[in-house]
Write an enzyme that holds these catalytic residues in place. Structure first.
Site, short mmCIF file in Angstrom:
data_model
loop_
_atom_site.label_atom_id
_atom_site.label_comp_id
_atom_site.label_asym_id
_atom_site.label_seq_id
_atom_site.Cartn_x
_atom_site.Cartn_y
_atom_site.Cartn_z
N ASP A 7 -7.71 -10.40 2.56
CA ASP A 7 -7.33 -9.30 3.46
C ASP A 7 -7.32 -9.86 4.87
O ASP A 7 -8.36 -10.00 5.50
CB ASP A 7 -8.33 -8.15 3.31
CG ASP A 7 -8.15 -7.08 4.40
OD1 ASP A 7 -9.07 -6.24 4.54
OD2 ASP A 7 -7.12 -7.10 5.12
N SER A 9 -6.59 -9.12 8.29
CA SER A 9 -6.36 -8.05 9.25
C SER A 9 -6.65 -8.57 10.65
O SER A 9 -6.97 -9.75 10.82
CB SER A 9 -7.21 -6.83 8.90
OG SER A 9 -6.66 -6.20 7.74
N THR A 13 -10.77 -11.56 8.65
CA THR A 13 -10.08 -11.90 7.39
C THR A 13 -11.14 -12.04 6.30
O THR A 13 -12.09 -12.82 6.43
CB THR A 13 -9.28 -13.19 7.55
OG1 THR A 13 -8.26 -12.97 8.55
CG2 THR A 13 -8.60 -13.58 6.24
N TYR A 89 9.27 6.76 2.39
CA TYR A 89 9.13 6.33 3.79
C TYR A 89 10.46 5.72 4.20
O TYR A 89 10.99 4.87 3.47
CB TYR A 89 8.00 5.28 3.86
CG TYR A 89 7.32 5.10 5.19
CD1 TYR A 89 7.59 4.00 6.00
CD2 TYR A 89 6.36 6.01 5.62
CE1 TYR A 89 6.93 3.82 7.21
CE2 TYR A 89 5.68 5.82 6.82
CZ TYR A 89 5.96 4.73 7.61
OH TYR A 89 5.29 4.54 8.79
N ASP A 98 -2.14 -3.85 4.42
CA ASP A 98 -3.49 -3.30 4.19
C ASP A 98 -3.43 -1.81 3.90
O ASP A 98 -4.22 -1.28 3.12
CB ASP A 98 -4.42 -3.60 5.36
CG ASP A 98 -3.89 -3.12 6.71
OD1 ASP A 98 -2.68 -2.82 6.82
OD2 ASP A 98 -4.70 -3.03 7.65
N1 ADP Z 1 -20.03 -8.08 10.85
C1 ADP Z 1 -19.07 -7.59 11.64
N2 ADP Z 1 -18.28 -8.41 12.33
C2 ADP Z 1 -17.28 -7.89 13.11
N3 ADP Z 1 -17.03 -6.58 13.28
C3 ADP Z 1 -17.83 -5.74 12.62
C4 ADP Z 1 -18.86 -6.19 11.76
N4 ADP Z 1 -19.45 -5.10 11.23
C5 ADP Z 1 -18.81 -4.04 11.72
N5 ADP Z 1 -17.87 -4.41 12.57
C6 ADP Z 1 -17.01 -3.47 13.27
O1 ADP Z 1 -15.81 -3.44 12.48
C7 ADP Z 1 -14.68 -3.71 13.29
C8 ADP Z 1 -13.76 -4.60 12.50
O2 ADP Z 1 -13.54 -3.88 11.31
P1 ADP Z 1 -12.57 -4.52 10.23
O3 ADP Z 1 -12.36 -3.46 9.21
O4 ADP Z 1 -13.05 -5.83 9.80
O5 ADP Z 1 -11.25 -4.72 11.13
P2 ADP Z 1 -9.84 -5.26 10.63
O6 ADP Z 1 -9.70 -4.84 9.19
O7 ADP Z 1 -8.89 -4.58 11.57
O8 ADP Z 1 -9.91 -6.74 10.83
C9 ADP Z 1 -15.18 -4.40 14.53
O9 ADP Z 1 -14.34 -4.06 15.63
C10 ADP Z 1 -16.61 -3.87 14.68
O10 ADP Z 1 -16.59 -2.69 15.46
C1 PAZ Z 2 -2.02 -0.53 11.69
C2 PAZ Z 2 -2.59 -1.92 11.48
C3 PAZ Z 2 -2.65 -2.69 12.79
C4 PAZ Z 2 -4.01 -1.80 10.92
O1 PAZ Z 2 -4.52 -3.11 10.75
P1 PAZ Z 2 -6.05 -3.50 11.04
O2 PAZ Z 2 -6.60 -2.52 12.03
O3 PAZ Z 2 -6.72 -3.40 9.72
O4 PAZ Z 2 -5.99 -4.90 11.55
C5 PAZ Z 2 -1.74 -2.68 10.43
O5 PAZ Z 2 -1.68 -1.92 9.25
C6 PAZ Z 2 -0.34 -2.97 10.91
O6 PAZ Z 2 -0.13 -3.89 11.70
N1 PAZ Z 2 0.67 -2.19 10.39
C7 PAZ Z 2 2.05 -2.42 10.73
C8 PAZ Z 2 2.65 -1.20 11.38
C9 PAZ Z 2 2.60 0.05 10.51
O7 PAZ Z 2 1.85 0.08 9.52
O8 PAZ Z 2 3.34 1.01 10.84
K K Z 3 -8.16 -3.25 7.67
#
Ligand code: ADP
Ligand code: PAZ
Ligand code: K
Length: 247
Positions: A7, A9, A13, A89, A98
């Site tokens: 994943d 993101s 990651t 959509y 994701d």
């Molecule tokens: N161990 C961690 N490391 C980093 N961020 C964390 C952690 N635990 C919780 N968080 C919170 O989660 C957010 C990232 O969530 P996450 O779902 O991993 O983001 P994404 O899927 O967008 O990469 C961070 O901005 C922080 O607020």
């Molecule tokens: C909305 C998101 C940024 C969420 O990603 P994340 O916060 O998990 O990094 C991601 O799903 C994305 O880049 N989507 C593309 C645009 C859309 O879904 O409309």
């Molecule tokens: K995510």
């Protein structure tokens, strides 16, 4: 088959090994900004897999991942992948991978109609309805700034507001800059979530399962009884289900 599920993101990651039936015990996290051939080589040094599935919403890092994984079967999740849900959509290629993974897992694990909240860099609300044949269909949803994105943005745009550690506020009436910011972030964010859920429910026929995941889900859902399930592994479970249909 031994699966490597990724994943990718915007903040973190996440990696896990998985069988077709269940996520494995091994997992790892690399900050997405640190994804490189060398960080992948060291993180995955002790892993062995037959095939991998990548969900990426960070194209530059997806390229690094795909190159590193190219020696074995590797599927990159998109709207073209075989999914356990339909998609209603106009431009499905826009939908973040994701979001599709979350929707797939929500339907299979909890049933539709459903609203999936992923509290990450952004917070996403993804809506699963039922078509005339009672089959699950991804309807779209809402994207808002993630909790940390909001608070870090505030600190970056102001001279006197610091970065704050996100935790449960002790009170609404803050007695310091940090307390005031924390109350604004956490109570304000729960209000944002509550309002968006209500607006979606007004447009979505039937009683929806409301499921939360993502890094900030534990903190935010603590004050939101409207949310029925908190499933930290939802995205990776979705990748496992989708890998079974595409690898
Ligand atoms: N161990 C961690 N490391 C980093 N961020 C964390 C952690 N635990 C919780 N968080 C919170 O989660 C957010 C990232 O969530 P996450 O779902 O991993 O983001 P994404 O899927 O967008 O990469 C961070 O901005 C922080 O607020
Ligand atoms: C909305 C998101 C940024 C969420 O990603 P994340 O916060 O998990 O990094 C991601 O799903 C994305 O880049 N989507 C593309 C645009 C859309 O879904 O409309
Ligand atoms: K995510």
């Amino acid at each position: 088959m031994r699966l490597l599920l990724i994943d990718n993101s915007n903040t973190r990651t996440k990696f896990t090994l998985s069988s077709a039936d269940a996520l494995g015990d091994w997992s790892a996290v690399i900050p997405t900004c640190d994804i490189s051939e060398s960080s992948l080589a060291s993180t995955l040094a002790s892993c062995d897999w037959d095939a991998s599935l990548i969900s990426s919403v960070v194209p530059a890092k997806a390229a690094v991942l795909e190159q590193f994984l190219a020696g074995k079967p590797c599927h990159s999740l998109s709207h073209r992948s075989r999914l356990p849900i339909g998609i209603d959509y106009p431009s499905p290629q826009q939908i973040g991978a994701d979001r599709l993974a979350n929707a797939a897992a929500a339907h299979v694990m909890f049933g539709s109609p459903a609203i999936v909240l992923d509290f990450g860099t952004a917070v996403t609300f993804d809506v699963l309805g039922l078509d005339d044949a009672q089959q699950p269909v991804y309807q779209g949803g809402v994207i808002a700034p993630g909790l940390a994105s909001m608070t870090e943005g505030l600190a970056r745009r102001t001279a006197l507001l610091p970065h704050i550690e996100l935790e449960e506020p002790t009170q609404a009436i803050g007695k310091s800059t940090e307390q005031a910011m924390l109350a604004g972030a956490v109570f304000g964010y729960r209000g944002l979530v509550r309002e968006i859920i209500q607006q979606i429910q007004a447009e979505l026929p039937g009683e929806a399962n409301i499921i939360a995941t993502g890094g900030d889900a534990t903190l935010i859902t603590r004050g939101l009884p409207e949310i029925h399930q908190h499933c930290p592994q939802l995205t990776l479970e979705g990748l496992r289900l989708i890998a079974n249909l595409n690898l």
